[in-house]
Design an enzyme around this catalytic site. Structure first.
Site, short mmCIF file in Angstrom:
data_model
loop_
_atom_site.label_atom_id
_atom_site.label_comp_id
_atom_site.label_asym_id
_atom_site.label_seq_id
_atom_site.Cartn_x
_atom_site.Cartn_y
_atom_site.Cartn_z
N ASP A 163 -2.36 -12.23 5.40
CA ASP A 163 -3.41 -12.91 6.18
C ASP A 163 -4.76 -12.77 5.48
O ASP A 163 -5.48 -13.75 5.29
CB ASP A 163 -3.47 -12.28 7.58
CG ASP A 163 -4.56 -12.89 8.45
OD1 ASP A 163 -4.65 -14.13 8.48
OD2 ASP A 163 -5.32 -12.13 9.08
N LYS A 199 0.88 -1.18 0.00
CA LYS A 199 0.00 0.00 0.00
C LYS A 199 0.91 1.23 0.00
O LYS A 199 0.84 2.10 0.87
CB LYS A 199 -0.93 -0.06 1.23
CG LYS A 199 -2.01 1.01 1.26
CD LYS A 199 -3.13 0.81 0.26
CE LYS A 199 -4.10 1.98 0.31
NZ LYS A 199 -5.09 1.95 -0.79
N ASP A 228 -5.54 -3.09 -2.18
CA ASP A 228 -6.98 -3.01 -2.48
C ASP A 228 -7.25 -3.51 -3.91
O ASP A 228 -8.19 -4.27 -4.16
CB ASP A 228 -7.52 -1.58 -2.25
CG ASP A 228 -6.67 -0.49 -2.87
OD1 ASP A 228 -5.54 -0.76 -3.34
OD2 ASP A 228 -7.14 0.68 -2.89
#
Ligand code: IPM
Ligand code: MG
Length: 349
Positions: A242, A186, A218
């Site tokens: 995760d 990110k 995202d």
């Protein structure tokens, strides 16, 4: 004689580990087993989710086969006593920084995936998740801010050594597959991610044969459902890995199918192997859990820790054959019990 530590843990962990043990025993590989409590099950008997004896066994063993930890009955405990602290402690104490989570669709399960069959069919990817850093292991706490407002905080951090070693695992595994590596971060918002991206780019100089791309997390979540076939190896941090690995597993049909390996170096022999599904307290004790994720984790164990690739391929082929012949637990649209599914896999072996 190689020693496998069995840490069944909580919820459906004991049920699925028992089936994996049967499969390993059927192969008559000359391995021995020792079992120890972990997670909530250990807290109940020892007041500690990772008792020193359990940790010592894990360190002494050639490999660890782990079930799952977690149970809502322990949600009110201090964080360091909770079941989850056991798996985090094992990862940290054993230095298991590299988590390999393969996700591919087992033929026959096209209609089980929530994705359209023609999209699901293309999934064959491997998530390389960093496992001992990030916001999981950074400083964290609670404080009371202005006006008595309560605050919780966790810090995300990576240093370049941590990023470089997991990046190398990503490149090395990609090199042995379709030679495509997608690094997920990110970096448009997080400084930790910008360092991650810089270091991955630097390491890429040693891997000219691997095609490297970068993707924001995202977008990666979106691409995983839009067109999962575009991915070969994904390398990412602990938290993003995760989340994305649960998502990828479901795209491939069921979270109950997928194994994982947690390693302390590229090609190290020490490793911990676990299904990625967790303890599933809602179905624990009913004998309906899918044992395939754990059985396939046992195959990864033979491959990475015991240098028994032939036996590993036999297990994988037996699971594939059982599924192709129609053996199904409830999560993949059938009615077989956990042990009946184990029987079907043993018969295919
Ligand atoms: C996993 C699990 C663990 C994690 C939990 C049980 C601490 O979700 O292995 O993916 O968050 O790493
Ligand atoms: Mg998880």
């Amino acid at each position: 004689m190689p020693l496998i530590a069995l840490l069944p843990g909580d919820g459906i962990g004991p049920e699925v580990v028992a089936e994996a043990r049967r499969v390993l025993e059927a192969l008559a590989l000359g391995v021995t087993f020792e079992t120890a409590p972990v997670g909530g099950a250990a807290y109940l008997v020892a007041g500690n989710s990772l008792p020193p004896e359990t940790l010592a066994l894990a360190k002494r063993a050639d490999a660890v086969l782990f079930g799952a930890v977690g149970d809502p009955q322990f949600d009110a405990l201090e964080r360091r006593l909770r079941p989850e602290a056991a798996i985090l402690g094992l990862r940290r104490e054993l230095g298991l920084f590299a988590n390999l989570r393969p996700s591919s669709l087992t033929p026959g399960l096209e209609d089980v995936s929530p994705l359209k069959p023609e999209i699901a069919r293309g999934i064959d990817l491997l998530i390389v998740r960093e496992l001992t850093g990030d916001v999981y292991f950074g400083e964290k706490g609670r404080r009371t801010g202005l006006g008595g407002v309560r605050e919780g905080w966790d810090s995300m951090r990576y240093d370049e050594v941590e990023v470089e070693r997991i990046a190398r695992v990503g490149f090395e595994t990609a090199r042995r597959r379709r030679k495509k590596l997608c690094s997920v971060d990110k970096a448009n918002v997080l400084e930790t991610s910008q360092l991650w991206r810089d270091v991955v780019n630097e390491v890429s100089g040693d891997y000219d044969d691997v095609d490297l791309t970068h993707m924001y997390v995202d977008n990666a979540a979106m691409q995983l459902v839009r067109d999962p076939a575009q991915f070969d190896v994904i390398v990412t941090g602990n938290l993003f890995g995760d989340i994305l690995s649960d998502q990828a597993s479901m795209c491939a049909g069921s979270i109950g199918m997928l194994p994982s390996a947690s390693l302390s170096s590229w090609r190290s022999s020490l490793g911990l192997y676990e299904p990625i599904h967790g303890s599933a307290p809602d179905i624990a004790g009913q004998g309906i859990a899918n044992p395939c994720g754990t059985i396939l984790s046992a195959a990864m164990l033979l491959d990475h820790s015991l240098d028994m690739a032939g036996a590993a391929r036999r297990i994988e082929a037996a699971v594939a054959k059982a599924i192709a012949d129609g053996a199904r637990t409830a999560d993949i649209g059938g009615t077989l019990s956990t042990s009946a599914m184990g029987d079907a896999i043993l018969a295919a072996l």
